[in-house]
Design an enzyme around this catalytic site. Structure first.
Site, PDB file in Angstrom:
ATOM      1  N   ARG A  70       0.835  -1.192   0.000  1.00 45.11           N
ATOM      2  CA  ARG A  70       0.000   0.000   0.000  1.00 45.11           C
ATOM      3  C   ARG A  70       0.873   1.246   0.000  1.00 45.11           C
ATOM      4  O   ARG A  70       1.959   1.265   0.572  1.00 45.11           O
ATOM      5  CB  ARG A  70      -0.905   0.022   1.234  1.00 45.11           C
ATOM      6  N   TYR A 211      -1.607  -3.584  -6.635  1.00 46.69           N
ATOM      7  CA  TYR A 211      -1.244  -4.394  -5.469  1.00 46.69           C
ATOM      8  C   TYR A 211      -2.213  -4.270  -4.298  1.00 46.69           C
ATOM      9  O   TYR A 211      -2.580  -3.163  -3.893  1.00 46.69           O
ATOM     10  CB  TYR A 211       0.158  -4.012  -4.972  1.00 46.69           C
ATOM     11  N   GLY A 212      -2.579  -5.393  -3.722  1.00 46.13           N
ATOM     12  CA  GLY A 212      -3.265  -5.486  -2.425  1.00 46.13           C
ATOM     13  C   GLY A 212      -4.342  -4.442  -2.206  1.00 46.13           C
ATOM     14  O   GLY A 212      -5.196  -4.210  -3.070  1.00 46.13           O
ATOM     15  N   GLY A 213      -4.270  -3.814  -1.054  1.00 44.75           N
ATOM     16  CA  GLY A 213      -5.288  -2.857  -0.641  1.00 44.75           C
ATOM     17  C   GLY A 213      -5.458  -1.672  -1.581  1.00 44.75           C
ATOM     18  O   GLY A 213      -6.478  -0.991  -1.534  1.00 44.75           O
ATOM     19  N   LYS A 220      -9.455  -2.529   2.072  1.00 47.28           N
ATOM     20  CA  LYS A 220      -9.186  -1.354   2.901  1.00 47.28           C
ATOM     21  C   LYS A 220     -10.016  -0.148   2.454  1.00 47.28           C
ATOM     22  O   LYS A 220     -10.477   0.644   3.278  1.00 47.28           O
ATOM     23  CB  LYS A 220      -7.689  -1.007   2.884  1.00 47.28           C
ATOM     24  N   HIS A 240     -10.150  -2.479  11.835  1.00 44.16           N
ATOM     25  CA  HIS A 240      -9.031  -3.274  11.316  1.00 44.16           C
ATOM     26  C   HIS A 240      -8.724  -4.363  12.343  1.00 44.16           C
ATOM     27  O   HIS A 240      -7.734  -4.286  13.066  1.00 44.16           O
ATOM     28  CB  HIS A 240      -7.828  -2.334  11.111  1.00 44.16           C
ATOM     29  N   SER A 262      -0.760  -3.156  10.329  1.00 48.69           N
ATOM     30  CA  SER A 262      -0.415  -4.065   9.240  1.00 48.69           C
ATOM     31  C   SER A 262       0.871  -4.829   9.563  1.00 48.69           C
ATOM     32  O   SER A 262       1.837  -4.247  10.057  1.00 48.69           O
ATOM     33  CB  SER A 262      -0.230  -3.265   7.956  1.00 48.69           C
ATOM     34  N   ALA A 263       0.840  -6.118   9.277  1.00 43.64           N
ATOM     35  CA  ALA A 263       1.974  -7.016   9.510  1.00 43.64           C
ATOM     36  C   ALA A 263       2.418  -7.040  10.977  1.00 43.64           C
ATOM     37  O   ALA A 263       3.601  -7.100  11.291  1.00 43.64           O
ATOM     38  CB  ALA A 263       3.150  -6.688   8.582  1.00 43.64           C
ATOM     39  N   CYS A 264       1.445  -6.986  11.901  1.00 43.92           N
ATOM     40  CA  CYS A 264       1.752  -7.072  13.330  1.00 43.92           C
ATOM     41  C   CYS A 264       1.030  -8.228  14.010  1.00 43.92           C
ATOM     42  O   CYS A 264       0.872  -8.233  15.230  1.00 43.92           O
ATOM     43  CB  CYS A 264       1.449  -5.754  14.026  1.00 43.92           C
ATOM     44  N   GLY A 265       0.532  -9.194  13.246  1.00 36.91           N
ATOM     45  CA  GLY A 265       0.111 -10.443  13.869  1.00 36.91           C
ATOM     46  C   GLY A 265      -1.375 -10.773  13.879  1.00 36.91           C
ATOM     47  O   GLY A 265      -1.774 -11.699  14.593  1.00 36.91           O
ATOM     48  N   LYS A 266      -2.210 -10.097  13.101  1.00 38.51           N
ATOM     49  CA  LYS A 266      -3.647 -10.440  13.108  1.00 38.51           C
ATOM     50  C   LYS A 266      -3.896 -11.834  12.535  1.00 38.51           C
ATOM     51  O   LYS A 266      -4.571 -12.650  13.156  1.00 38.51           O
ATOM     52  CB  LYS A 266      -4.466  -9.402  12.324  1.00 38.51           C
ATOM     53  N   ASN A 268      -1.956 -14.287  12.288  1.00 37.54           N
ATOM     54  CA  ASN A 268      -1.414 -15.301  13.186  1.00 37.54           C
ATOM     55  C   ASN A 268      -2.304 -15.539  14.399  1.00 37.54           C
ATOM     56  O   ASN A 268      -2.605 -16.686  14.737  1.00 37.54           O
ATOM     57  CB  ASN A 268      -0.005 -14.902  13.638  1.00 37.54           C
ATOM     58  N   ASP A 287      -8.603  -9.880   9.316  1.00 34.03           N
ATOM     59  CA  ASP A 287      -8.140  -8.521   8.996  1.00 34.03           C
ATOM     60  C   ASP A 287      -9.169  -7.432   9.313  1.00 34.03           C
ATOM     61  O   ASP A 287      -8.786  -6.355   9.738  1.00 34.03           O
ATOM     62  CB  ASP A 287      -7.760  -8.442   7.512  1.00 34.03           C
ATOM     63  N   ARG A 379       2.695 -11.955  -0.456  1.00 39.39           N
ATOM     64  CA  ARG A 379       1.397 -12.316   0.121  1.00 39.39           C
ATOM     65  C   ARG A 379       0.834 -13.577  -0.514  1.00 39.39           C
ATOM     66  O   ARG A 379       1.177 -13.935  -1.641  1.00 39.39           O
ATOM     67  CB  ARG A 379       0.398 -11.180  -0.094  1.00 39.39           C
ATOM     68  N   GLU A 506       2.025 -19.606  21.724  1.00 38.18           N
ATOM     69  CA  GLU A 506       2.192 -19.304  23.157  1.00 38.18           C
ATOM     70  C   GLU A 506       1.370 -18.079  23.566  1.00 38.18           C
ATOM     71  O   GLU A 506       1.117 -17.859  24.750  1.00 38.18           O
ATOM     72  CB  GLU A 506       3.673 -19.081  23.510  1.00 38.18           C
ATOM     73  N   ASN A 507       0.941 -17.295  22.595  1.00 35.07           N
ATOM     74  CA  ASN A 507       0.090 -16.141  22.930  1.00 35.07           C
ATOM     75  C   ASN A 507      -1.229 -16.589  23.572  1.00 35.07           C
ATOM     76  O   ASN A 507      -1.925 -15.790  24.204  1.00 35.07           O
ATOM     77  CB  ASN A 507      -0.187 -15.298  21.682  1.00 35.07           C
TER      78      ASN A 507
HETATM   79  P1  GTP Z   1      -1.823  -7.414   7.596  1.00 35.51           P
HETATM   80  O1  GTP Z   1      -2.331  -8.496   6.708  1.00 35.51           O
HETATM   81  O2  GTP Z   1      -0.796  -6.546   6.934  1.00 35.51           O
HETATM   82  O3  GTP Z   1      -2.904  -6.585   8.199  1.00 35.51           O
HETATM   83  O4  GTP Z   1      -0.952  -8.122   8.758  1.00 35.51           O
HETATM   84  P2  GTP Z   1      -1.319  -8.982  10.062  1.00 35.51           P
HETATM   85  O5  GTP Z   1      -1.609  -8.085  11.206  1.00 35.51           O
HETATM   86  O6  GTP Z   1      -2.341 -10.001   9.723  1.00 35.51           O
HETATM   87  O7  GTP Z   1       0.080  -9.696  10.400  1.00 35.51           O
HETATM   88  P3  GTP Z   1       0.522 -11.236  10.304  1.00 35.51           P
HETATM   89  O8  GTP Z   1      -0.253 -12.105  11.260  1.00 35.51           O
HETATM   90  O9  GTP Z   1       0.517 -11.638   8.888  1.00 35.51           O
HETATM   91  O10 GTP Z   1       2.020 -11.163  10.845  1.00 35.51           O
HETATM   92  C1  GTP Z   1       3.010 -10.384  10.232  1.00 35.51           C
HETATM   93  C2  GTP Z   1       4.382 -10.841  10.624  1.00 35.51           C
HETATM   94  O11 GTP Z   1       4.515 -10.836  12.055  1.00 35.51           O
HETATM   95  C3  GTP Z   1       4.690 -12.266  10.157  1.00 35.51           C
HETATM   96  O12 GTP Z   1       5.993 -12.316   9.634  1.00 35.51           O
HETATM   97  C4  GTP Z   1       4.584 -13.077  11.424  1.00 35.51           C
HETATM   98  O13 GTP Z   1       5.420 -14.209  11.406  1.00 35.51           O
HETATM   99  C5  GTP Z   1       4.980 -12.080  12.521  1.00 35.51           C
HETATM  100  N1  GTP Z   1       4.295 -12.404  13.814  1.00 35.51           N
HETATM  101  C6  GTP Z   1       2.975 -12.646  13.988  1.00 35.51           C
HETATM  102  N2  GTP Z   1       2.695 -12.960  15.280  1.00 35.51           N
HETATM  103  C7  GTP Z   1       3.874 -12.912  15.941  1.00 35.51           C
HETATM  104  C8  GTP Z   1       4.250 -13.152  17.309  1.00 35.51           C
HETATM  105  O14 GTP Z   1       3.441 -13.471  18.185  1.00 35.51           O
HETATM  106  N3  GTP Z   1       5.578 -12.977  17.602  1.00 35.51           N
HETATM  107  C9  GTP Z   1       6.496 -12.632  16.657  1.00 35.51           C
HETATM  108  N4  GTP Z   1       7.765 -12.482  17.040  1.00 35.51           N
HETATM  109  N5  GTP Z   1       6.184 -12.409  15.349  1.00 35.51           N
HETATM  110  C10 GTP Z   1       4.891 -12.548  15.004  1.00 35.51           C
HETATM  111  C1  SPV Z   2      -2.555  -4.229   5.424  1.00 38.17           C
HETATM  112  O1  SPV Z   2      -1.620  -3.588   4.934  1.00 38.17           O
HETATM  113  O2  SPV Z   2      -3.070  -3.942   6.528  1.00 38.17           O
HETATM  114  C2  SPV Z   2      -3.068  -5.411   4.711  1.00 38.17           C
HETATM  115  C3  SPV Z   2      -2.602  -5.636   3.343  1.00 38.17           C
HETATM  116  O3  SPV Z   2      -3.900  -6.134   5.230  1.00 38.17           O
HETATM  117  S1  SPV Z   2      -3.423  -4.665   2.191  1.00 38.17           S
HETATM  118  O4  SPV Z   2      -4.587  -5.390   1.694  1.00 38.17           O
HETATM  119  O5  SPV Z   2      -2.487  -4.422   1.078  1.00 38.17           O
HETATM  120  O6  SPV Z   2      -3.877  -3.440   2.776  1.00 38.17           O
HETATM  121 MN    MN Z   3      -4.482  -5.437   7.336  1.00 39.22          MN
END
Ligand code: GTP
Ligand code: SPV
Ligand code: MN
Length: 598
Positions: A70, A211-213, A220, A240, A262-266, A268, A287, A379, A506-507
């Site tokens: 994005r 790309y993506g969003g 988004k 979100h 974004s990319a902070c663990g949702k 997972n 998401d 992705r 472990e979370n």
């Molecule tokens: P968007 O799709 O961008 O909204 O991202 P998201 O919030 O769904 O994040 P996602 O779960 O894809 O995790 C992003 C990255 O963080 C990945 O590389 C994961 O491996 C890493 N990650 C997720 N959960 C954890 C955790 O509990 N600990 C650590 N150290 N890394 C984590």
């Molecule tokens: C984000 O960036 O929060 C995503 C990926 O979930 S995207 O769809 O590109 O916005």
């Molecule tokens: Mn997202």
């Protein structure tokens, strides 16, 4: 092919867009498997898609290097006044932005097919769902929308001849001259990319990115930016947030909605496998959550999407086994590496890296090279129904009742593993002051700390101060039935840069503590920043973690928190008089407690 059902507003709009954009052909999407297969076959034929021998019906795409995530700098909210968009959005006056978009769009689909995609965000017919129609000139986008949304003829039927929809106009911004050969990933240069929103008239207009969003406009653009503005007007919430169901050994169900940037663990957290015996999670969404107060006064959440658009790097059978199980077939991979035996690979997948691969730029790659083989924001797009722990109720039209809200972010220091808010207002303060280190999900510098309230900074379609007020209003309406609020940070690091907390499965230990807090069964210590687990309050059975790590993770560091206060003050300051008094009160409360409280 023209679909049976017509809709006057839609017919007029398609005619108007076709006249402006000048495509060679128009295709009305029916959403069938044949349609998907035909488009994918065309893209394989043109060289845009690579079929994967090791994963049935799965394909790899490589994007243009300028189009990998994005682009927040190129994302615009066009409200009549700048104040309505607020200080955290890029504002352009609607008339001016319309002129710019019209200029860019003139003839922009030359040499291409215009696809019409009627789609539903949310189960078709759900009282919380909304219908959108995306026009695009990208067959890659059409295939992604097949997975990410419910789309095609069944949505046209739900729309009917007089139904209303949210128009979403998209072009990759790369018209073709007669006889000109197409690129495998057409797009426009950065300064010509525009992801434009007109919240007053519920219109989305995106140009120049595939790309993506930026391009899958249901996600988004509609489900967050436009929907957040609608939700405020209509008294509901578009967030979100992942949605997950946690079941205790006693069979008690808890529904959790969690907002991380974004990319902070949702993804997972949404589908984690608990490491503590007897607990179970089932994924509802990973998401976005749309939430309305139900007839029983509780907040009901649906996942408006039907697929996962997940971050590939870091995903493994160890970190996120359910995601790995979800991407075995029928998947679109973007910017992953290609192995010699016809599979994909990315950094963080278990096992030894392949001896040789083709990287996301199409170059030869072997281990030891400095650049990664997969782009950090590579992705997968995969149907949610393929997730082995998808919840049986994930498509329930009325949604699931939310018990717990979690906010969080990526903070290598200061913020403890988990904090419980004192009450709703304090919880809103925790959400409003959330901060996180930036990731590769957005174009720009990675690892820079920024305030990202409610993980909504890039996704709020109106003034963020009014959004804070909306949260207070929703809390007032929910009263005693409001979810309890927590804040987590899985990302604390040691001075050597190692994770202090193992994370992932472990979370579940942290989630268990939250559930037990709701039942009044788990202990906590009161600190100026909220309730933290005291010694022995978190279930750490069977976890091999040095005691100093736990101590550091659950420590309240008064001096570090005192240093946060001026930054919060500065951040709030930008909203001026629009900032709700209730947030100012929270901020003063924190400052006072840090000065005197024990
Ligand atoms: P968007 O799709 O961008 O909204 O991202 P998201 O919030 O769904 O994040 P996602 O779960 O894809 O995790 C992003 C990255 O963080 C990945 O590389 C994961 O491996 C890493 N990650 C997720 N959960 C954890 C955790 O509990 N600990 C650590 N150290 N890394 C984590
Ligand atoms: C984000 O960036 O929060 C995503 C990926 O979930 S995207 O769809 O590109 O916005
Ligand atoms: Mn997202």
């Amino acid at each position: 092919m023209k679909i049976f059902v017509t809709n006057e507003k839609l017919d007029n709009w398609v005619r108007e867009v076709a006249a402006l954009c000048g495509p060679d052909a128009i295709h009305w999407c029916d959403g069938s498997k044949q349609e998907y297969d035909r488009l994918m076959a065309q893209m394989v034929e043109s060289g845009a898609a690579t079929p994967l021998r090791r994963r049935p019906n799965s394909f790899l795409f490589r994007s243009d290097p300028s189009d990998v995530a994005r682009t927040e700098e190129r994302t615009f909210i066009a409200t009549p006044s700048k104040e309505e968009a607020g200080p955290t959005n890029n504002w352009i006056a609607p008339d001016e932005l319309k002129r710019t978009m019209t200029g860019l769009s003139r003839g922009c689909m030359a040499g291409r097919t215009l696809y019409v995609i009627p789609f539903s965000m949310g189960p078709i017919g759900s009282p919380i769902a909304k219908i959108g129609v995306q026009i695009t000139d990208s067959p890659y986008v059409v295939c992604n929308m097949h997975i990410m949304t419910r789309m095609g003829t069944r949505v046209m039927e739900a729309l009917g001849p007089h139904g209303d929809f949210i128009p979403c106009l998209h072009s990759v911004g790369a018209p073709l001259a007669k006889g000109q050969k197409d690129l495998s990933w057409p797009c426009a240069p950065m300064e010509k990319k525009y992801v434009s929103h007109f919240p007053q008239e519920n219109l989305i207009w995106s140009y120049g990115s595939g790309y993506g969003g930026n391009a899958l406009l249901g996600k988004k653009c509609l489900a967050l930016r436009i929907a957040s503005a609608m939700a405020r007007r209509e008294g509901w919430m578009a967030e979100h947030m992942l949605i997950t169901r946690l079941t205790s050994p006693a069979g008690r169900r808890y529904h959790i909605a969690a907002a991380f940037p974004s990319a902070c663990g949702k993804t997972n957290l949404a589908m984690l496998l608990p490491t503590i015996p007897g607990w179970k999670t089932e994924c509802i969404g990973e998401d976005i959550a749309w939430m309305k107060i139900g007839p029983d006064g509780r907040l009901r959440a649906i996942n408006p999407e039907s697929g996962f658009f997940g971050v590939a790097p870091g995903t493994s059978h160890k970190s996120n086994p359910m995601a790995m199980e979800s991407v075995k077939q029928n998947v679109i991979f973007t910017n992953c590496a290609l192995t010699d035996d016809g599979d994909i690979w990315w950094e963080g997948m278990e096992g030894a890296p392949p001896a040789h691969a083709i990287d996301w730029l199409g170059r030869d790659w072997s281990p030891g090279r400095k650049e990664p083989a997969a782009h950090p924001n590579a992705r997968f797009t995969t149907p949610a129904a393929q997730c082995p722990v998808i919840c049986g109720d994930w498509e329930k039209p009325e949604g699931v009742p939310i018990d717990i809200f979690i906010f969080g972010g990526r903070r290598s220091s200061v913020v403890p593993l988990v904090t419980e808010a004192f009450d709703w207002d304090h919880g809103v303060f925790l959400g409003a002051t959330a901060a996180s280190e930036t990731t590769a999900a957005v174009i720009g510098k990675v690892g820079v700390l920024r305030r990202d309230p409610f993980a909504m900074t890039p996704f709020c379609g109106y003034n963020m101060a009014d959004y804070f007020s909306h949260w207070f209003d929703m809390g007032d309406k929910l009263g005693g039935k409001a979810p309890r609020i927590f804040y987590v940070n899985w990302f604390r690091k040691s001075p050597e840069g190692k994770w202090l907390w193992p994370g992932f499965g472990e979370n579940s230990r942290v989630l268990k503590w939250m559930c037990e807090r709701l039942e009044g069964r788990a202990g906590a210590k009161k600190t100026p920043i909220g309730y933290l687990p005291g010694e022995g309050d978190l279930d750490l059975t069977g976890l091999d973690l040095p005691a100093e790590n736990i101590c550091e993770l659950l420590k309240f560091d008064r001096e570090a928190w005192k240093a946060e206060v001026p930054d919060i003050e500065r951040f709030f300051g930008q909203f001026g008089d629009r900032l709700p008094e209730r947030l100012k009160r929270q901020q003063r409360g924190l400052a006072e407690r840090l000065e005197k409280d024990v």
